[in-house]
Write an enzyme that holds these catalytic residues in place. Structure first.
Site, PDB file in Angstrom:
ATOM      1  N   SER A 176      37.671  47.879  39.349  1.00 48.68           N
ATOM      2  CA  SER A 176      36.419  47.068  38.433  1.00 48.68           C
ATOM      3  C   SER A 176      36.146  45.637  38.559  1.00 48.68           C
ATOM      4  CB  SER A 176      37.546  47.144  37.034  1.00 48.68           C
ATOM      5  OG  SER A 176      36.634  46.455  36.035  1.00 48.68           O
ATOM      6  N   TYR A 189      44.494  45.251  31.721  1.00 48.30           N
ATOM      7  CA  TYR A 189      43.790  45.979  32.531  1.00 48.30           C
ATOM      8  C   TYR A 189      43.102  45.171  33.754  1.00 48.30           C
ATOM      9  CZ  TYR A 189      39.114  48.305  33.376  1.00 48.30           C
ATOM     10  OH  TYR A 189      38.093  48.939  34.058  1.00 48.30           O
TER      11      TYR A 189
END
Length: 224
Positions: A176, A189
């Site tokens: 990501s 995350y």
């Protein structure tokens, strides 16, 4: 240091304030950027393939003529994706390492090998740091990072048992932009996606002798 440009643009798009573009087509009638891909019938496993990016990946491989299996914890969405694409659905909670390995064992027995693994499964839990818990941290790591290690290790063991000869192999890991462009409240995350990117590099070195290339993709805000 990250700014919120992409977030602002997404909000403008969703609120209808953004610029509206007329979709142009190519001489073949397809929209620009559309790819029609056909290649040998590869055997593909996608983790977290029932929804979102994972579902689009499953469909793209099916459209390209591959044999595709995917696993997901969402049985209802998984069944719907399987029916819509023709892919095999395996209900699996990837936090259960043994269950994920059993899924791969079934595919290896049926197919003889797996050519492509897309480690797509991932979750997020954005909240203020002081409100987050160690249990939430561990849960995100067990979903976002561990399956990459488990599936890659399993394929490596299988290839070694085949004699260690170089066969076609691809592993694609979904990281990501948050790994390097983070924001407040995304600690678990962001750390997990940074781990995926670092793990990708190590796997690349370890699996190269087996003919398996390993790459990571870092999506930003995306609508499939």
């Amino acid at each position: 240091m990250a700014d919120n440009y992409l977030e602002r643009k997404m909000e403008e798009y969703r609120s209808g304030k953004g610029v509206t573009y007329r979709h142009r087509t190519t001489p073949t009638g397809a929209r620009p950027g559309t790819l029609n891909v056909k290649f040998p019938s590869r055997r593909v496993l996608v983790t977290g393939g029932a929804n979102g990016i994972g579902r689009a990946i499953v469909k793209a491989f099916c459209d390209a003529g591959c044999r595709v299996a995917f696993c997901d914890i969402d049985s209802k969405a998984g069944a719907a994706t399987a029916q819509a694409t023709g892919a095999q659905f395996h209900p699996v909670d990837v936090r259960d390492a043994a269950a994920l390995e059993r899924c791969m064992d079934r595919l290896l027995e049926a197919w003889g090998d797996i050519d492509v693994i897309v480690n797509n499964v991932g979750v997020s839990a954005f909240k203020p740091l002081e409100e987050s818990s160690l249990e939430e941290w561990d849960d995100i790591m067990s979903i976002n990072v561990r399956p990459v290690y488990i599936t890659s290790r399993k394929l490596a063991i299988h290839r070694r048992n085949m004699g260690g000869e170089s066969h076609y192999g691809r592993i694609i890991n979904m990281a990501s932009t948050r790994q390097s462009m983070s924001e407040a409240g995304t600690e678990a995350y962001s750390a997990s996606k940074g781990a995926v990117d670092s793990l990708t590099h190590a796997l690349m070195m370890s699996l190269a002798p087996l003919g398996i290339t390993v790459n990571s993709v870092s999506p930003g805000w995306i609508e499939t």
